[in-house]
Enzyme design. Structure first.
Site, PDB file in Angstrom:
ATOM      1  N   ASP A  66     -19.216 -12.187 102.122  1.00  0.00           N
ATOM      2  CA  ASP A  66     -20.280 -11.188 102.058  1.00  0.00           C
ATOM      3  C   ASP A  66     -20.082 -10.229 103.228  1.00  0.00           C
ATOM      4  OD1 ASP A  66     -21.248 -12.563 104.284  1.00  0.00           O
ATOM      5  OD2 ASP A  66     -22.811 -13.615 103.166  1.00  0.00           O
ATOM      6  N   HIS A  70     -19.970 -13.087 106.516  1.00  0.00           N
ATOM      7  CA  HIS A  70     -19.308 -14.391 106.582  1.00  0.00           C
ATOM      8  C   HIS A  70     -17.939 -14.424 105.901  1.00  0.00           C
ATOM      9  CE1 HIS A  70     -23.733 -14.965 106.700  1.00  0.00           C
ATOM     10  NE2 HIS A  70     -23.409 -15.722 107.728  1.00  0.00           N
ATOM     11  N   SER A 130     -25.015 -19.889 111.008  1.00  0.00           N
ATOM     12  CA  SER A 130     -24.568 -19.877 109.614  1.00  0.00           C
ATOM     13  C   SER A 130     -23.089 -20.187 109.439  1.00  0.00           C
ATOM     14  CB  SER A 130     -24.868 -18.513 108.981  1.00  0.00           C
ATOM     15  OG  SER A 130     -24.219 -17.477 109.691  1.00  0.00           O
TER      16      SER A 130
END
Length: 365
Positions: free
Chosen positions: A338, A341, A46
């Site tokens: 978040d 990340h 990610s």
């Protein structure tokens, strides 16, 4: 008789002349340090997925608000941040494109493909089980997509053309965090923990997979490959919430130690690997992220270094960070977007610390 102003005038002219020479040399050196590659290709999780997970069945998605709030036109592309990723900053810096698109995006043009894409998938890792746990795209499949990419491009620019393009490209691989947080110490613990009873044995397993992946990438023509190490995993807000000192929001030292040990092994592995014609580079993100956490409030302009901008900041990521979640007013004041990340500003800071490595990659022949 010589004018009393002659000597000062000569000194002034010489000063201007030397200044001009220094300027020309500096400009020449600047040109040399930014040799433009043909493309940038990215593999991983990610941290470098610009939206491939939008096109597969997985809960690991971020193609909805408030993700992308500060991206171009405020579009939630599938990047797990409020804006650009490190790879976007790198692509812009080396001059190939402004942002790196997702390979699975069906709207990509030939020009988009020509200058590089990301095959990364949020939730993936070097352990195949890691991707399975998140229904993400395994690294092996990402490599298969790269082979598919080469076949597609060969139709447009020919076999020699694609070989030359790949030869002059830069490759970047960023993964590993999910292998520990999601797999070894998380959902996969009952399986992985039995197969690898201590973290050292698991480290070795991951490094074997990394070595195999690099060799296969080299067989496909990659000549410059940058490997990103692990961040201080124990400082991720979600990890602090689950396993750390919640009241003081202190990092989980045991997890940070795991990352430190892994990074040393990875760097040594890359130094020890000998593949003809291939250059390998280690990119450290541990220190810049830890610096933001330790000195962000005093030196780097961050107000919050231990919670995320989205939601409560403690546990929300992916679908738990959504349109109904409270969101901070200014994400640039936060290290984390978040619970996992970084924000665009944090990614930009990481990029500035990696720039010397990027320049080294560009200049290596």
């Amino acid at each position: 008789m010589e004018s009393p102003h002659a000597i000062p005038n000569i000194i002034f002219i010489l000063f201007i002349w030397f200044a001009f020479i220094i300027y020309v040399q500096a400009q020449s050196q600047t040109t040399v340090t930014k040799k433009k590659p043909s493309a940038l290709f990215v593999f991983g999780d990610s941290t470098v997925d610009p939206g491939n997970n939008n096109y597969i069945r997985t809960p690991m998605k971020s193609n909805f608000p408030p993700y992308g709030r500060d991206f171009i036109n405020h579009i939630p592309t599938g990047r797990f941040s409020n804006g650009r990723l490190v790879t976007d900053f790198i692509a812009s810096y080396i001059g190939v494109k402004d942002t790196v698109p997702a390979y699975l995006d069906p709207t990509l043009t030939i020009q988009d493909l020509m200058t590089g894409v990301s095959f990364a998938s949020a939730g993936s890792g070097f352990d195949p089980l890691t991707a399975t746990l998140s229904s993400a795209i395994k690294l092996e499949q990402q490599l298969e997509y790269f082979k598919e990419y080469k076949s597609k491009m060969e139709m447009f620019i020919g076999k020699e053309g694609i070989a030359d393009l790949i030869n002059k490209s830069v490759f970047m691989l960023s993964a590993g965090t999910n292998d520990y947080i999601v797999n070894y110490y998380g959902l996969g613990e009952s399986v992985t923990g039995v197969l690898y009873p201590n973290v050292t044995s698991y480290n070795n397993f991951l490094l074997q997979n990394i070595e195999q992946f690099i060799k296969e990438l080299a067989n496909e023509g990659a000549r410059k490959i940058a490997m990103v190490g692990l961040p201080p995993m124990g400082c991720v807000p979600g990890e602090i919430t689950l396993n750390g000192d919640v009241s003081r929001r202190k990092c989980v030292e045991s997890m940070c130690s795991v990352a430190t040990e892994y990074n040393v092994l990875l760097e040594n592995k890359l130094k020890g690997m000998q593949i003809s014609g291939v250059k390998l580079y280690y990119a450290d993100i541990y220190k810049p992220i830890l610096d933001m956490i330790q000195f962000g409030q005093s030196k780097l302009g961050f107000d919050d270094v231990s919670t995320g901008c989205c939601g409560s900041g403690y546990i929300e990521a992916a679908v738990l960070c959504n349109m109904n979640s409270p969101v901070c007013d200014d994400a640039s004041k936060y290290v984390f977007w978040d619970s996992v990340h970084p924000t665009e500003k944090a990614y930009q800071y990481i990029f500035t610390t990696l720039r010397p490595i990027v320049d080294m990659v560009l200049n290596d022949n």
